[in-house]
Design an enzyme around this catalytic site. Structure first.
Site, PDB file in Angstrom:
ATOM      1  CG  ASP A  27      -8.682  -3.774  -2.818  1.00 20.39           C
ATOM      2  OD1 ASP A  27      -9.803  -3.639  -2.390  1.00 20.39           O
ATOM      3  OD2 ASP A  27      -8.295  -2.924  -3.481  1.00 20.39           O
ATOM      4  CG  HIS A  51      -2.060   1.055   1.037  1.00 21.05           C
ATOM      5  ND1 HIS A  51      -2.011   2.369   1.266  1.00 21.05           N
ATOM      6  CD2 HIS A  51      -3.361   0.864   0.547  1.00 21.05           C
ATOM      7  CE1 HIS A  51      -3.332   3.068   1.251  1.00 21.05           C
ATOM      8  NE2 HIS A  51      -3.909   1.923   0.257  1.00 21.05           N
TER       9      HIS A  51
HETATM   10  N1  CMC Z   1       4.549  -7.347  -5.336  1.00 28.99           N
HETATM   11  C1  CMC Z   1       5.520  -7.381  -5.192  1.00 28.99           C
HETATM   12  N2  CMC Z   1       6.305  -6.366  -4.969  1.00 28.99           N
HETATM   13  C2  CMC Z   1       5.864  -5.255  -4.725  1.00 28.99           C
HETATM   14  C3  CMC Z   1       4.328  -5.213  -4.555  1.00 28.99           C
HETATM   15  C4  CMC Z   1       3.479  -6.258  -4.568  1.00 28.99           C
HETATM   16  N3  CMC Z   1       2.233  -6.302  -4.737  1.00 28.99           N
HETATM   17  N4  CMC Z   1       4.069  -3.930  -4.208  1.00 28.99           N
HETATM   18  C5  CMC Z   1       5.138  -3.226  -4.044  1.00 28.99           C
HETATM   19  N5  CMC Z   1       6.450  -3.900  -4.444  1.00 28.99           N
HETATM   20  C6  CMC Z   1       7.565  -3.479  -4.335  1.00 28.99           C
HETATM   21  C7  CMC Z   1       8.116  -2.717  -5.434  1.00 28.99           C
HETATM   22  O1  CMC Z   1       8.563  -3.521  -6.696  1.00 28.99           O
HETATM   23  C8  CMC Z   1       9.277  -1.838  -4.687  1.00 28.99           C
HETATM   24  O2  CMC Z   1      10.395  -2.557  -4.657  1.00 28.99           O
HETATM   25  P1  CMC Z   1      11.897  -1.996  -4.733  1.00 28.99           P
HETATM   26  O3  CMC Z   1      11.658  -1.131  -3.687  1.00 28.99           O
HETATM   27  O4  CMC Z   1      12.693  -3.206  -4.773  1.00 28.99           O
HETATM   28  O5  CMC Z   1      11.936  -1.338  -6.275  1.00 28.99           O
HETATM   29  C9  CMC Z   1       8.629  -1.687  -3.484  1.00 28.99           C
HETATM   30  O6  CMC Z   1       7.890  -2.703  -3.127  1.00 28.99           O
HETATM   31  C10 CMC Z   1       7.785  -0.277  -3.478  1.00 28.99           C
HETATM   32  O7  CMC Z   1       7.011  -0.354  -4.230  1.00 28.99           O
HETATM   33  P2  CMC Z   1       6.229   0.804  -4.883  1.00 28.99           P
HETATM   34  O8  CMC Z   1       5.678   0.620  -6.278  1.00 28.99           O
HETATM   35  O9  CMC Z   1       7.091   2.091  -4.782  1.00 28.99           O
HETATM   36  O10 CMC Z   1       5.062   1.152  -3.835  1.00 28.99           O
HETATM   37  P3  CMC Z   1       4.015   2.365  -4.169  1.00 28.99           P
HETATM   38  O11 CMC Z   1       3.522   2.914  -2.797  1.00 28.99           O
HETATM   39  O12 CMC Z   1       4.106   3.267  -5.345  1.00 28.99           O
HETATM   40  O13 CMC Z   1       2.786   1.324  -4.708  1.00 28.99           O
HETATM   41  C11 CMC Z   1       0.752  -0.292  -4.583  1.00 28.99           C
HETATM   42  C12 CMC Z   1       1.883   0.915  -3.710  1.00 28.99           C
HETATM   43  C13 CMC Z   1      -0.249  -0.646  -3.832  1.00 28.99           C
HETATM   44  C14 CMC Z   1       0.488   0.391  -5.937  1.00 28.99           C
HETATM   45  C15 CMC Z   1       1.991  -1.345  -4.773  1.00 28.99           C
HETATM   46  O14 CMC Z   1       2.379  -1.965  -3.550  1.00 28.99           O
HETATM   47  C16 CMC Z   1       0.936  -2.603  -5.734  1.00 28.99           C
HETATM   48  O15 CMC Z   1       1.147  -2.338  -7.059  1.00 28.99           O
HETATM   49  N6  CMC Z   1       0.144  -3.520  -4.963  1.00 28.99           N
HETATM   50  C17 CMC Z   1      -0.405  -4.305  -5.765  1.00 28.99           C
HETATM   51  C18 CMC Z   1      -1.891  -3.943  -6.203  1.00 28.99           C
HETATM   52  C19 CMC Z   1      -2.866  -3.732  -5.099  1.00 28.99           C
HETATM   53  O16 CMC Z   1      -3.145  -4.668  -4.263  1.00 28.99           O
HETATM   54  N7  CMC Z   1      -3.309  -2.448  -4.701  1.00 28.99           N
HETATM   55  C20 CMC Z   1      -4.416  -2.185  -4.025  1.00 28.99           C
HETATM   56  C21 CMC Z   1      -4.265  -1.123  -3.002  1.00 28.99           C
HETATM   57  S1  CMC Z   1      -5.454  -1.149  -1.313  1.00 28.99           S
HETATM   58  C22 CMC Z   1      -6.592  -0.545  -2.213  1.00 28.99           C
HETATM   59  C23 CMC Z   1      -6.763   1.238  -2.522  1.00 28.99           C
HETATM   60  O17 CMC Z   1      -6.502   1.745  -1.602  1.00 28.99           O
HETATM   61  O18 CMC Z   1      -6.937   1.242  -3.683  1.00 28.99           O
END
Ligand code: CMC
Length: 424
Positions: free
Chosen positions: A363, A305
């Site tokens: 989710d 998240h």
């Molecule tokens: N699986 C594998 N790796 C992940 C995941 C995941 N679900 N989420 C983040 N990472 C890794 C990412 O590759 C990065 O690694 P590194 O630091 O080595 O490059 C690190 O964790 C930080 O990720 P980020 O992309 O910078 O994090 P963010 O804050 O931009 O993204 C997120 C948050 C929710 C978009 C992301 O965690 C994700 O895509 N999760 C899966 C989709 C999901 O479940 N979304 C629902 C969110 S809750 C409902 C809502 O509020 O909408």
């Protein structure tokens, strides 16, 4: 306001910037004056930018805190119901018994759709995604109430809020009924909000539908847990659209569009698709390895998240509800749900996920509950949208009732500098 000021050095110039304190949470630095200094701040993804002042929802991601108007989300999920939470989000305070009853009655009086709206549904292909239908139909509401959309009139805004809360379950359920070719079910005002939604989803004119109280309670919790979440992508979209003076139905439709993406509300649908793709517990390790591989775009859906870096307080409540629903339906041994449970355990122990603080989010569990209740995956994000409408509307209402300026972000331009036109 605080007495503190931030000082920014740009070249050999020192610029003093005012700072403000909220009731809780980080102070903010007011950078509005920077434009006069010829510099912009740069914050793609808005990770450090407060785009507005708001008194609705507070999140402390480091400590897993989510408060609506000051009330912790777990207390609301356990002790309140969705309509009371709607009242709270809209009005800032919990209703008295009398106010609560009046509010429930008012919402019930708005649950039907204008009969001509049926024609909108009929215009879609039967295999259209229900989110596509919902986007269109909610935007189309503005065509039915065009003489009651003066955004500067608090009374008209209030009625619009009531209409949206009341009609969203009807629209959501009709999106589903249309896709399966069953007759639209009309709302029944003797049922609770969640029961009524289940009735319109699963009832048919051929026989009486009796909503299961455990499932209705779980549905109501799903609505509460998705009701609002501060300045997330879809809410910010609604605010940005609303800042132009656009009508509220159009603004909510823009929120629905933003919610659709798999990184936001589309995640609960993506969780189930992912579980189906994994297919068998023996494949879990392969998918965990894919999620960790930097060269593979695959992510474990339902994990991580932007704001919660400890745990998602909504996920805690959802996890408990998932167990209640599965045991009520005798589904503890469902193969897909077994994969989900095993995935959750492995990811919680795996160094990659622990190090990056990637916990199951709301989710992950809501998808499992909705599947167990028998709701098709394509409807998951629709249900999220229906629950989040109150959050979107409350933020829109807060914005337009105060001093509001059109939202207009700036950019770091990296395109070509000025050049003269020449035919190629
Ligand atoms: N699986 C594998 N790796 C992940 C995941 C995941 N679900 N989420 C983040 N990472 C890794 C990412 O590759 C990065 O690694 P590194 O630091 O080595 O490059 C690190 O964790 C930080 O990720 P980020 O992309 O910078 O994090 P963010 O804050 O931009 O993204 C997120 C948050 C929710 C978009 C992301 O965690 C994700 O895509 N999760 C899966 C989709 C999901 O479940 N979304 C629902 C969110 S809750 C409902 C809502 O509020 O909408």
């Amino acid at each position: 306001m605080t007495d503190r000021k931030a000082t920014l050095s740009v070249g050999n110039k020192s610029i003093e910037l005012p700072m403000y304190s909220g009731t809780v949470g980080p102070d903010v630095i007011d950078v509005r004056g920077l434009v006069q200094e010829g510099v912009f701040t740069y914050d793609p993804g808005f990770v450090s930018t407060a785009a507005c002042e708001s008194a609705i929802t507070y999140i402390d991601g480091a400590n897993g805190v989510l408060l609506h108007r000051g009330y912790p989300i777990d207390q609301l999920a356990e002790q309140s119901d969705f309509l009371e939470v709607c009242y709270l989000l809209l009005n800032g305070e919990l209703p008295s018994e009398e106010e609560n009853k009046r509010f429930h009655d008012t919402i019930k009086n708005h649950t039907m759709l204008h009969d001509q709206m049926r024609n909108f549904f009929n215009g879609f292909r039967r295999d259209a995604h229900p989110m596509a239908i919902m986007c269109g139909v909610v935007g189309a509401l503005s065509a039915f109430y065009h003489d009651q959309m003066d955004v500067s009139d608090p009374k008209q805004r209030e009625i619009t809020g009531h209409r949206l809360i009341a009609k969203m379950p009807t629209i959501a359920a009709w999106c589903y009924k249309y896709s399966v070719g069953q007759p639209f079910m009309y709302p029944r005002n003797d049922l609770s909000y969640a029961e009524n939604f289940l009735h319109m989803m699963f009832g048919t004119p051929c026989e009486d539908y009796k909503p299961n109280p455990v499932l209705a309670k779980a549905m109501d919790k799903i609505f509460i847990l998705h009701a609002d979440h501060e300045q997330n992508a879809s809410t910010s979209t609604v605010r940005l659209a609303g800042s132009t003076g656009a009508n509220p139905y159009a603004c909510i439709a823009s929120g629905i569009a933003a919610l659709w993406g798999p990184a936001h509300g589309g995640a609960n649908e993506a969780v189930l698709d992912m579980l189906a793709e994994i297919g068998d517990e023996s494949n879990i390790e392969t998918f965990i390895a894919k999620a960790k591989d930097k060269d593979d775009p695959f992510r474990l859906m339902g994990f991580g998240h932007r704001v919660y870096k400890n745990f998602d307080p909504r996920a805690k409540v959802m996890a408990e509800t998932a167990h209640e629903v599965l045991s009520e339906l005798g589904l503890e041994n469902d193969p897909l749900l077994k994969i989900a449970q095993r995935l959750e355990k492995i990811a919680l122990e795996d160094e990659y996920f622990v190090e990056r603080q990637l916990y199951p989010n709301v989710d992950f569990y809501s998808g499992i509950i909705l599947k167990a209740i028998g709701i098709p995956t394509s409807m998951f994000t629709v249900i999220f949208a229906m629950s989040r409408t109150i959050g979107w509307f409350s933020h829109w209402n807060e914005m337009v009732s105060g001093a509001n300026r059109i939202g207009r972000p700036r950019q770091l331009y990296t395109g070509s500098p000025k050049r003269d036109y020449r035919k190629k």
